[in-house]
Motif scaffolding. Structure first.
Motif, short mmCIF file in Angstrom:
data_model
loop_
_atom_site.label_atom_id
_atom_site.label_comp_id
_atom_site.label_asym_id
_atom_site.label_seq_id
_atom_site.Cartn_x
_atom_site.Cartn_y
_atom_site.Cartn_z
N GLY A 49 0.83 -1.19 0.00
CA GLY A 49 0.00 0.00 0.00
C GLY A 49 0.87 1.24 0.00
N SER A 53 -0.76 4.16 4.42
CA SER A 53 -1.97 3.36 4.19
C SER A 53 -2.36 2.50 5.38
CB SER A 53 -1.77 2.47 2.96
OG SER A 53 -0.69 1.57 3.16
N LYS A 55 -0.01 -0.05 6.65
CA LYS A 55 0.72 -1.32 6.60
C LYS A 55 1.43 -1.63 7.92
CE LYS A 55 3.45 -0.30 3.19
NZ LYS A 55 3.07 1.14 3.06
N LEU A 225 -3.66 -2.25 0.95
CA LEU A 225 -4.26 -1.32 1.89
C LEU A 225 -4.26 0.10 1.32
CD1 LEU A 225 -2.73 -2.20 5.39
CD2 LEU A 225 -5.15 -2.23 4.82
N ALA A 226 -5.32 0.85 1.62
CA ALA A 226 -5.38 2.27 1.29
C ALA A 226 -6.24 2.96 2.34
CB ALA A 226 -5.95 2.50 -0.10
N ASN A 227 -5.72 4.03 2.93
CA ASN A 227 -6.48 4.79 3.93
C ASN A 227 -7.03 3.90 5.05
OD1 ASN A 227 -6.12 7.20 2.44
ND2 ASN A 227 -7.84 6.65 1.13
N THR A 260 -1.77 3.61 -5.87
CA THR A 260 -1.04 4.82 -5.53
C THR A 260 -1.64 6.04 -6.22
OG1 THR A 260 1.00 3.54 -5.28
CG2 THR A 260 1.24 5.92 -5.56
N GLY A 263 -5.49 6.16 -4.65
CA GLY A 263 -5.50 6.30 -3.20
C GLY A 263 -6.64 5.59 -2.51
N THR A 264 -7.57 5.02 -3.27
CA THR A 264 -8.75 4.41 -2.66
C THR A 264 -9.06 3.01 -3.15
OG1 THR A 264 -10.17 5.46 -4.30
CG2 THR A 264 -9.86 6.61 -2.22
#
Length: 268
Positions: A49, A53, A55, A225-227, A260, A263-264
């Motif tokens: 991520g 994010s 991690k 993973l993101a946010n 990247t 972002g979502t």
């Protein structure tokens, strides 16, 4: 659905609804937002991520180095979120092995002494700890370097000593935090092959955080993973994971680039 249920109830590591919030009110930061993850025994999972994010927070919560704000974490059916500090320390010493980017070897100790350290801290007999350390070093191809100190070893050899130290207690879970980040590509491949071997031959369960698609391709499964959210998952074949085939690397890299950029979410 059947496989998911099996992983949750028989998994080596299970996170359910894990949320981690830092700060309060308007200044609060949500590092993790209700993450559900189950790692089957004898599996290799990578986490990727963008920066920020979640991690590292996921890894820390997974092994009790950080406490979730909400949710539960279980290792070998033991609930970490209800444990006190001493019980958590004992559980990590006995059931979790760690491999770090910076190796974290004690410079005054030999390779053998570094590997034997977890057993000695647990109160193991000196001779038995020494024999187990030698066996672990032989497993990573460093029996002939047992009496060398870290400064006398290359970066790749130091990381192999760190891996031997992680394996010596026969842990339930091995957590690897950017284990190849300080290594050249050829040496990184050697370390990843040893991690893969620990899964295939020893039945270890590996959870690895990495930014490198080539490293992630050695895993059975890649979580994105993101946010603070799990937004996608990649699963390759067993043969792809063992050989880190170019197609798997390309697919993982593509998803990471998209993640990247947006972002979502990841384009599948």
């Amino acid at each position: 659905m059947v496989n998911a249920e099996k992983e949750r109830h028989g998994g080596a590591l299970v996170l359910e609804g894990v949320t981690r919030r830092y700060g309060h009110r308007r200044g609060a930061v949500q590092a993790l937002r209700g993450v559900d993850v189950a790692l089957a025994r004898g599996s290799f999972t990578a986490v990727m991520g963008p920066s920020g994010s979640g991690k590292s927070t996921l890894l820390q919560c997974a092994v009790g180095l950080d406490r979730p704000t909400a949710g539960s974490v279980r290792i070998a059916e033991k609930e970490l979120t209800r444990m006190g500090r001493r019980a958590l320390t004992r559980l990590r010493r006995e059931r979790v092995g760690f491999v770090f980017q910076s190796f974290n070897l004690l410079p005054a100790l030999t390779a053998e002494q570094n590997v034997a350290l977890p057993l000695r801290l647990a109160g193991g007999a000196t001779r038995r700890a020494r024999d187990s350390a030698r066996e672990a070093l032989a497993r990573v191809g460093l029996a002939h370097r047992a009496h060398r100190r870290p400064a006398e070893l290359s970066g790749g050899q130091q990381q192999r000593v760190a891996l031997a130290r992680a394996l010596v207690t026969e842990p339930e879970v091995i957590c690897a935090d950017e284990p190849t980040g300080a290594l050249d590509p050829a040496t990184a491949e050697e370390v990843l092959a040893l991690l893969r071997q620990s899964v295939d031959e020893l039945g270890a369960t590996v959870l690895m955080v990495t930014h490198d698609p080539a490293a992630a391709a050695h895993a059975d499964r890649v979580l994105f993973l993101a946010n603070g959210l799990l937004v996608d998952e990649y699963r390759g074949t067993a043969e792809e994971a063992r050989s880190a085939r170019a197609g798997a690397v390309t697919d993982i890299a593509r998803r990471m680039r998209t993640l990247t950029r947006t972002g979502t979410e990841v384009a599948v």
